[in-house]
Design a protein around this motif. Structure first.
Motif, mmCIF file in Angstrom:
data_model
loop_
_atom_site.group_PDB
_atom_site.id
_atom_site.type_symbol
_atom_site.label_atom_id
_atom_site.label_comp_id
_atom_site.label_asym_id
_atom_site.label_seq_id
_atom_site.Cartn_x
_atom_site.Cartn_y
_atom_site.Cartn_z
ATOM 1 N N ASP A 344 0.803 -1.219 0.000
ATOM 2 C CA ASP A 344 0.000 0.000 0.000
ATOM 3 C C ASP A 344 0.841 1.276 0.000
ATOM 4 O O ASP A 344 0.299 2.377 -0.087
ATOM 5 C CB ASP A 344 -0.918 0.009 1.230
ATOM 6 N N GLU A 345 2.173 1.141 0.096
ATOM 7 C CA GLU A 345 3.032 2.320 0.131
ATOM 8 C C GLU A 345 3.165 2.933 -1.264
ATOM 9 O O GLU A 345 3.128 2.241 -2.270
ATOM 10 C CB GLU A 345 4.415 1.957 0.668
ATOM 11 N N ASP A 346 3.358 4.240 -1.309
ATOM 12 C CA ASP A 346 3.514 4.936 -2.585
ATOM 13 C C ASP A 346 4.762 4.442 -3.317
ATOM 14 O O ASP A 346 5.699 3.922 -2.699
ATOM 15 C CB ASP A 346 3.625 6.443 -2.345
ATOM 16 N N PRO A 347 4.812 4.626 -4.635
ATOM 17 C CA PRO A 347 5.988 4.198 -5.403
ATOM 18 C C PRO A 347 7.254 4.922 -4.956
ATOM 19 O O PRO A 347 7.227 6.083 -4.545
ATOM 20 C CB PRO A 347 5.621 4.571 -6.840
ATOM 21 N N THR A 348 8.373 4.214 -5.056
ATOM 22 C CA THR A 348 9.699 4.779 -4.814
ATOM 23 C C THR A 348 10.600 4.366 -5.978
ATOM 24 O O THR A 348 10.278 3.436 -6.723
ATOM 25 C CB THR A 348 10.305 4.245 -3.505
ATOM 26 N N PRO A 349 11.751 5.024 -6.138
ATOM 27 C CA PRO A 349 12.663 4.640 -7.232
ATOM 28 C C PRO A 349 13.157 3.203 -7.141
ATOM 29 O O PRO A 349 13.611 2.652 -8.141
ATOM 30 C CB PRO A 349 13.827 5.629 -7.070
ATOM 31 N N GLU A 350 13.081 2.588 -5.977
ATOM 32 C CA GLU A 350 13.505 1.198 -5.835
ATOM 33 C C GLU A 350 12.439 0.217 -6.295
ATOM 34 O O GLU A 350 12.734 -0.961 -6.499
ATOM 35 C CB GLU A 350 13.858 0.895 -4.376
#
Length: 454
Positions: A344-350
């Motif tokens: 459920d966490e927002d997108p990150t570059p990883e």
């Protein structure tokens, strides 16, 4: 994705809003989304001169200067007039920037704002819009502003036009003006990845009724039931697609839908858009640079007809939209649907290749941290993925806040794409987000993965 018309009356559905304690955080989220979109718009429009801004680089696309002023006009229509009830700043230009009144091919002939004037107009609108954001109650009863919906909608709209302008940059001739500081990451374990993943059958929740900035076609949440199926672990690569080409894929009528075969014959297609052969080697043009086609990257710039033909050639098929979403969101352990494949966490570059960060897809198998619970990778970012499904409303659909965003496009003429691409910003990409386009489209950042029945 479509452009936006003049605001209509608020519809019956609006996103669920936050309580008072969350209002400031919500306001900051909306502010960041608007500022991030405008920074990207400036990059795409400031990187070329006025001649290139006003030129039409393809009849499929608007001049960049039209997009720039349209972004400002829609922000004025929805935030200044629609939310704040202000008088029109420049009512005489509304018709020029109404996407439904003027097809893209005819827009260069309109008396458009010149580049300097368009920049001034968009900047003045933005200044006023930030004042409106600062003074608007985001937890009230008005569906248009509840949970900051109108501000999120406008940020998504601008980012969608930024993607459109990036497509125009890809279509323009001349030297490169956009650069990426680093390439996307290569996977560390691609050799050991299975070719496909089993998605167990059964019901799952498709769509959303709780995502605050979800658009009307993503709503409402509802149960879908799909049988067991296999889906590719990664999108189809350029190397795999070359196998289709070399096996006579573009010369064998049996692989193609009738309309697709007619397209191949009419336009003498032999490879994805922007590919050509030189001395037996496949090359492609990417944002003004000619390079060897990278065999490990997902194939890009293919139409729905090409994706469908490849799948038939491979003895497989395109996944349905419901199958794609189940592979992307269903968590067998909890039985619930996640916001994104990883949780459920927002997108990150990883986790995903988004936001124009690398100007290209990552090699197949990248972003292990962004994989789904079932082990499917790159479902978010890299390439838009064609599905077999027509663009249709969900059960209980209600247009909000205007019919022209989704409803007028429903039907068999448009096919659904899912997952976003490297050109999509995170604000306009989530596990429920639905894109659509005509099955002939190739200039978009589209690829695909295949599926098969048990």
């Amino acid at each position: 994705m479509t452009d936006s018309p003049t605001p209509a009356a608020s519809g019956p559905h609006g996103p669920a809003g936050p309580d008072e304690a969350d209002t400031e955080a919500l306001r900051q989220r909306a502010l960041a989304a608007l500022l991030n979109a405008r920074e990207r718009t400036a990059l795409l429009t400031d990187s070329v001169d006025d001649h290139e801004l006003t030129a039409q680089h393809s009849p499929l696309m608007s001049p960049l200067v039209w997009d720039l002023a349209h972004i400002g006009n829609q922000e004025e229509l929805w935030l200044l007039r629609g939310v704040a009830g202000q008088e029109a700043m420049r009512p005489e230009i509304d018709g020029l920037y109404d996407a439904f009144e003027h097809p893209r091919a005819t827009r260069p002939s309109l008396p458009l704002l010149a580049p300097a004037e368009a920049r001034v107009y968009a900047a003045e609108v933005r200044g006023r819009a930030l004042d409106v954001l600062d003074g608007t109650a985001l937890h009230g009863a008005r569906p248009l502003v509840r949970a900051g919906f109108a501000f999120g909608m406008i940020a998504q709209h601008e980012q969608q036009h930024d993607e459109t302008m990036l497509i125009t940059h890809q279509l323009r001739s001349g030297p490169a003006v956009l650069t990426a500081p680093v390439p996307p990451p290569a996977p560390a374990d691609s050799a050991g990845l299975p070719g496909e993943v089993l998605v167990p059958g059964g019901p799952f929740t498709m769509g959303t009724s709780t995502e605050p900035w979800a658009l009307d076609n993503e709503r409402p949440a509802h149960l879908r039931d799909v049988p067991d199926f296999f889906i590719d672990t990664t999108p189809v690569t350029c190397g795999a697609y070359q196998g289709f080409i070399e096996d006579g894929g573009y010369t064998e009528r049996r692989w193609w839908a009738p309309e697709g075969w007619a397209m191949v014959r009419e336009h003498e297609l032999a490879a994805p858009l922007f590919w050509h052969q030189d001395a037996g080697q496949w090359l492609r043009r990417r944002f003004g640079v000619t390079e060897t086609v990278p065999e490990t990257e997902p194939v890009l710039h293919v139409s729905w007809y090409e994706a469908d033909a490849y799948a038939r050639w491979a003895g497989r098929r395109l996944p349905s939209e419901a199958e794609w979403e189940k592979a992307a969101r269903h968590d067998p352990a909890s039985g619930r649907s996640l916001r994104y494949p990883w949780g459920d966490e927002d997108p990150t570059p990883e986790r995903a290749n988004l936001g124009q960060r690398h100007l290209r897809p990552a090699p197949a198998g990248a972003y292990a941290a962004g994989g789904s619970p079932l082990g499917v990778r790159q479902l978010i970012g890299d390439v838009w993925e064609w599905t077999s499904s027509d663009f249709l409303p969900y059960p209980g659909f209600a247009a909000f806040p205007y019919r022209e965003y989704s409803e007028v496009f429903f039907g068999p003429a448009h096919k659904v794409l899912r997952g976003g691409s490297f050109a999509v910003d995170p604000v306009a990409c989530r596990g429920t987000f639905r894109n659509w386009d005509l099955p002939v489209r190739r200039q978009i950042f589209s690829g695909f993965r295949t599926a098969r029945d048990i």
